[in-house]
Write a protein that holds these residues in place. Sequence first.
Motif, PDB file in Angstrom:
ATOM      1  N   THR A  96       0.834  -1.207   0.000  1.00  0.00           N
ATOM      2  CA  THR A  96       0.000   0.000   0.000  1.00  0.00           C
ATOM      3  C   THR A  96       0.867   1.255   0.000  1.00  0.00           C
ATOM      4  OG1 THR A  96      -1.801  -1.137   1.143  1.00  0.00           O
ATOM      5  CG2 THR A  96      -1.773   1.260   1.269  1.00  0.00           C
ATOM      6  N   GLN A  97       1.926   1.257   0.823  1.00  0.00           N
ATOM      7  CA  GLN A  97       2.833   2.416   0.866  1.00  0.00           C
ATOM      8  C   GLN A  97       3.494   2.643  -0.484  1.00  0.00           C
ATOM      9  OE1 GLN A  97       6.711   1.666   1.674  1.00  0.00           O
ATOM     10  NE2 GLN A  97       6.851   3.594   0.546  1.00  0.00           N
ATOM     11  N   THR A  98       3.918   1.571  -1.144  1.00  0.00           N
ATOM     12  CA  THR A  98       4.564   1.695  -2.452  1.00  0.00           C
ATOM     13  C   THR A  98       3.590   2.255  -3.482  1.00  0.00           C
ATOM     14  OG1 THR A  98       5.956  -0.222  -1.911  1.00  0.00           O
ATOM     15  CG2 THR A  98       5.882   0.450  -4.207  1.00  0.00           C
ATOM     16  N   LEU A  99       2.343   1.807  -3.432  1.00  0.00           N
ATOM     17  CA  LEU A  99       1.327   2.305  -4.351  1.00  0.00           C
ATOM     18  C   LEU A  99       1.015   3.774  -4.079  1.00  0.00           C
ATOM     19  CD1 LEU A  99      -0.749   1.758  -6.603  1.00  0.00           C
ATOM     20  CD2 LEU A  99      -2.364   1.092  -4.809  1.00  0.00           C
ATOM     21  N   GLU A 105       3.535  10.563  -6.787  1.00  0.00           N
ATOM     22  CA  GLU A 105       4.499  11.021  -7.789  1.00  0.00           C
ATOM     23  C   GLU A 105       3.820  11.280  -9.134  1.00  0.00           C
ATOM     24  OE1 GLU A 105       8.699   9.553  -9.906  1.00  0.00           O
ATOM     25  OE2 GLU A 105       7.857   8.446  -8.206  1.00  0.00           O
ATOM     26  N   ALA A 106       2.821  10.441  -9.473  1.00  0.00           N
ATOM     27  CA  ALA A 106       2.132  10.576 -10.755  1.00  0.00           C
ATOM     28  C   ALA A 106       0.977  11.565 -10.703  1.00  0.00           C
ATOM     29  CB  ALA A 106       1.620   9.209 -11.212  1.00  0.00           C
ATOM     30  N   ALA A 107       0.734  12.158  -9.540  1.00  0.00           N
ATOM     31  CA  ALA A 107      -0.369  13.110  -9.367  1.00  0.00           C
ATOM     32  C   ALA A 107      -1.705  12.514  -9.804  1.00  0.00           C
ATOM     33  CB  ALA A 107      -0.093  14.407 -10.129  1.00  0.00           C
ATOM     34  N   VAL A 108      -1.984  11.284  -9.344  1.00  0.00           N
ATOM     35  CA  VAL A 108      -3.262  10.632  -9.647  1.00  0.00           C
ATOM     36  C   VAL A 108      -4.387  11.437  -8.987  1.00  0.00           C
ATOM     37  CG1 VAL A 108      -4.647   8.545  -9.305  1.00  0.00           C
ATOM     38  CG2 VAL A 108      -2.218   8.356  -9.895  1.00  0.00           C
ATOM     39  N   PRO A 109      -5.434  11.777  -9.728  1.00  0.00           N
ATOM     40  CA  PRO A 109      -6.494  12.630  -9.168  1.00  0.00           C
ATOM     41  C   PRO A 109      -7.278  11.995  -8.024  1.00  0.00           C
ATOM     42  CG  PRO A 109      -6.544  12.690 -11.564  1.00  0.00           C
ATOM     43  CD  PRO A 109      -5.590  11.610 -11.190  1.00  0.00           C
ATOM     44  N   LYS A 110      -7.452  10.654  -8.044  1.00  0.00           N
ATOM     45  CA  LYS A 110      -8.262  10.006  -7.010  1.00  0.00           C
ATOM     46  C   LYS A 110      -7.763   8.591  -6.756  1.00  0.00           C
ATOM     47  CE  LYS A 110     -11.616   9.688  -4.029  1.00  0.00           C
ATOM     48  NZ  LYS A 110     -11.750  10.598  -2.872  1.00  0.00           N
ATOM     49  N   VAL A 111      -7.676   8.237  -5.474  1.00  0.00           N
ATOM     50  CA  VAL A 111      -7.280   6.896  -5.048  1.00  0.00           C
ATOM     51  C   VAL A 111      -8.315   6.385  -4.053  1.00  0.00           C
ATOM     52  CG1 VAL A 111      -5.469   5.488  -3.986  1.00  0.00           C
ATOM     53  CG2 VAL A 111      -4.848   7.531  -5.313  1.00  0.00           C
ATOM     54  N   VAL A 112      -8.697   5.121  -4.175  1.00  0.00           N
ATOM     55  CA  VAL A 112      -9.574   4.488  -3.188  1.00  0.00           C
ATOM     56  C   VAL A 112      -8.858   3.264  -2.626  1.00  0.00           C
ATOM     57  CG1 VAL A 112     -11.782   3.353  -2.732  1.00  0.00           C
ATOM     58  CG2 VAL A 112     -11.677   5.276  -4.345  1.00  0.00           C
ATOM     59  N   ALA A 145      -5.209  -2.514   8.762  1.00  0.00           N
ATOM     60  CA  ALA A 145      -5.248  -1.264   9.520  1.00  0.00           C
ATOM     61  C   ALA A 145      -3.998  -0.432   9.242  1.00  0.00           C
ATOM     62  CB  ALA A 145      -5.371  -1.556  11.012  1.00  0.00           C
ATOM     63  N   GLY A 146      -2.847  -1.103   9.128  1.00  0.00           N
ATOM     64  CA  GLY A 146      -1.617  -0.390   8.821  1.00  0.00           C
ATOM     65  C   GLY A 146      -1.680   0.305   7.475  1.00  0.00           C
ATOM     66  N   GLY A 147      -2.207  -0.389   6.465  1.00  0.00           N
ATOM     67  CA  GLY A 147      -2.358   0.217   5.152  1.00  0.00           C
ATOM     68  C   GLY A 147      -3.316   1.390   5.176  1.00  0.00           C
ATOM     69  N   ASP A 148      -4.405   1.249   5.931  1.00  0.00           N
ATOM     70  CA  ASP A 148      -5.374   2.339   6.044  1.00  0.00           C
ATOM     71  C   ASP A 148      -4.754   3.575   6.684  1.00  0.00           C
ATOM     72  OD1 ASP A 148      -7.134   0.482   5.064  1.00  0.00           O
ATOM     73  OD2 ASP A 148      -8.485   0.506   6.794  1.00  0.00           O
ATOM     74  N   LEU A 149      -3.991   3.369   7.739  1.00  0.00           N
ATOM     75  CA  LEU A 149      -3.380   4.503   8.432  1.00  0.00           C
ATOM     76  C   LEU A 149      -2.378   5.222   7.528  1.00  0.00           C
ATOM     77  CD1 LEU A 149      -2.923   2.973  11.992  1.00  0.00           C
ATOM     78  CD2 LEU A 149      -4.569   4.719  11.289  1.00  0.00           C
ATOM     79  N   LEU A 150      -1.666   4.468   6.716  1.00  0.00           N
ATOM     80  CA  LEU A 150      -0.770   5.098   5.756  1.00  0.00           C
ATOM     81  C   LEU A 150      -1.555   5.956   4.762  1.00  0.00           C
ATOM     82  CD1 LEU A 150       1.750   2.209   5.042  1.00  0.00           C
ATOM     83  CD2 LEU A 150       2.351   4.500   5.847  1.00  0.00           C
ATOM     84  N   ALA A 151      -2.671   5.416   4.280  1.00  0.00           N
ATOM     85  CA  ALA A 151      -3.493   6.173   3.330  1.00  0.00           C
ATOM     86  C   ALA A 151      -3.981   7.480   3.952  1.00  0.00           C
ATOM     87  CB  ALA A 151      -4.673   5.323   2.864  1.00  0.00           C
ATOM     88  N   SER A 163      -9.485   8.107  -0.467  1.00  0.00           N
ATOM     89  CA  SER A 163     -10.574   7.752   0.442  1.00  0.00           C
ATOM     90  C   SER A 163     -10.481   6.255   0.742  1.00  0.00           C
ATOM     91  CB  SER A 163     -11.933   8.060  -0.194  1.00  0.00           C
ATOM     92  OG  SER A 163     -12.045   9.414  -0.540  1.00  0.00           O
ATOM     93  N   ILE A 164     -11.064   5.849   1.853  1.00  0.00           N
ATOM     94  CA  ILE A 164     -11.024   4.450   2.280  1.00  0.00           C
ATOM     95  C   ILE A 164     -12.445   3.917   2.390  1.00  0.00           C
ATOM     96  CG2 ILE A 164     -10.409   2.871   4.163  1.00  0.00           C
ATOM     97  CD1 ILE A 164      -8.143   4.826   4.865  1.00  0.00           C
ATOM     98  N   THR A 165     -12.667   2.709   1.877  1.00  0.00           N
ATOM     99  CA  THR A 165     -13.927   2.014   2.119  1.00  0.00           C
ATOM    100  C   THR A 165     -13.657   0.820   3.021  1.00  0.00           C
ATOM    101  OG1 THR A 165     -13.686   0.587   0.158  1.00  0.00           O
ATOM    102  CG2 THR A 165     -14.876   2.671  -0.125  1.00  0.00           C
ATOM    103  N   ARG A 166     -14.565   0.589   3.952  1.00  0.00           N
ATOM    104  CA  ARG A 166     -14.480  -0.597   4.822  1.00  0.00           C
ATOM    105  C   ARG A 166     -15.790  -1.336   4.730  1.00  0.00           C
ATOM    106  NH1 ARG A 166     -11.646   2.827   9.594  1.00  0.00           N
ATOM    107  NH2 ARG A 166      -9.494   2.701   8.810  1.00  0.00           N
TER     108      ARG A 166
END
Length: 311
Positions: A96-99, A105-112, A145-151, A163-166
């Motif tokens: 998740t951190q790598t993504l 870096e790529a300035a992606v407009p939206k990540v989920v 949870a670790g990946g979520d906190l990084l996000a 944004s995060i969905t659970r």
Amino acid sequence: MRRILITGGAGFIGSHFARSLPDAEITVLDKLTYAGDRANLEGVPHTFVHGDLCDAGLLKEVVPGHDLVVNFAAESHVDRSIEGAAVFVRTNVLGTQTLLDACLEAAVPKVVQVSTDEVYGSIDAGSWTEDAPLRPRSPYAASKAGGDLLALAYAVTHGLDVSITRCGNNYGPCQYPEKMIPLFVSRLLDGRKVPLYGDGRNVRDWIHVSDHCAAIRLVAEKGRPGEVYHVAGTAELTNLELTGRLLAECGAGWEMVEHVEDRKGHDRRYSLDDAKLRALGYRPRVGFASGLAETVRWYADHPGRRARHEE
């Protein structure tokens, strides 16, 4: 036409999400571990990239140019995480951190970031809201949870629109038969007994995969940066109650059930409050009875997709 990158898109939920996007230019990145299957994407126009979420060099090539990145890539089976946590930490945290770095870096407009209700632990009564404390009780849940906190940290520190969905327990066609519904259906259709953990009174909230995908699409369109959105199920059942329904759907009796030793640290109950998502306009469409019947028919019609992991 929007360009959408789906990581883990050859898996169960990711492939259904890809199938729900007829008007998008889709790229699927998948490592094709045991639960990933390109057959899940049959008939879906897409560009496929075979690769690892932790491969920063590959992500630097793949991520740029996409309007939306949805991260389904994860190790997700609790039992496997109990047997060995390292691969869960690598994929669910470091991946998740790598993504996130590549998206920044790529300035992606939206990540989920697609996550799970299991990050909260267990709740005896009531339902969690999005501000509930994270109290994971399995290595799988802790890694998610670790990946979520990084996000969430990337949203605050870097201003990344993530944004995060659970969500609760998903079911539907094409699910790898290690989770309860596909495992039990596969075994029962093949005339084999099913293993029921402990007293069977653990409670889960079930949602059809197509409703989950609709919720993710909505969050991708309307979700705010750094916010979490719950996707509640449509049927809260004990494992005993679910077993009874599966037996009935498969024409089997209770003699086909074997009670086995309970899982270590088995969470008793999950429950999500999804008022925040409903305020965006979300409504589930698939009733549990019809969705379960459709799922059983799918496994009956696809004997080659049953219980492969036990071979």
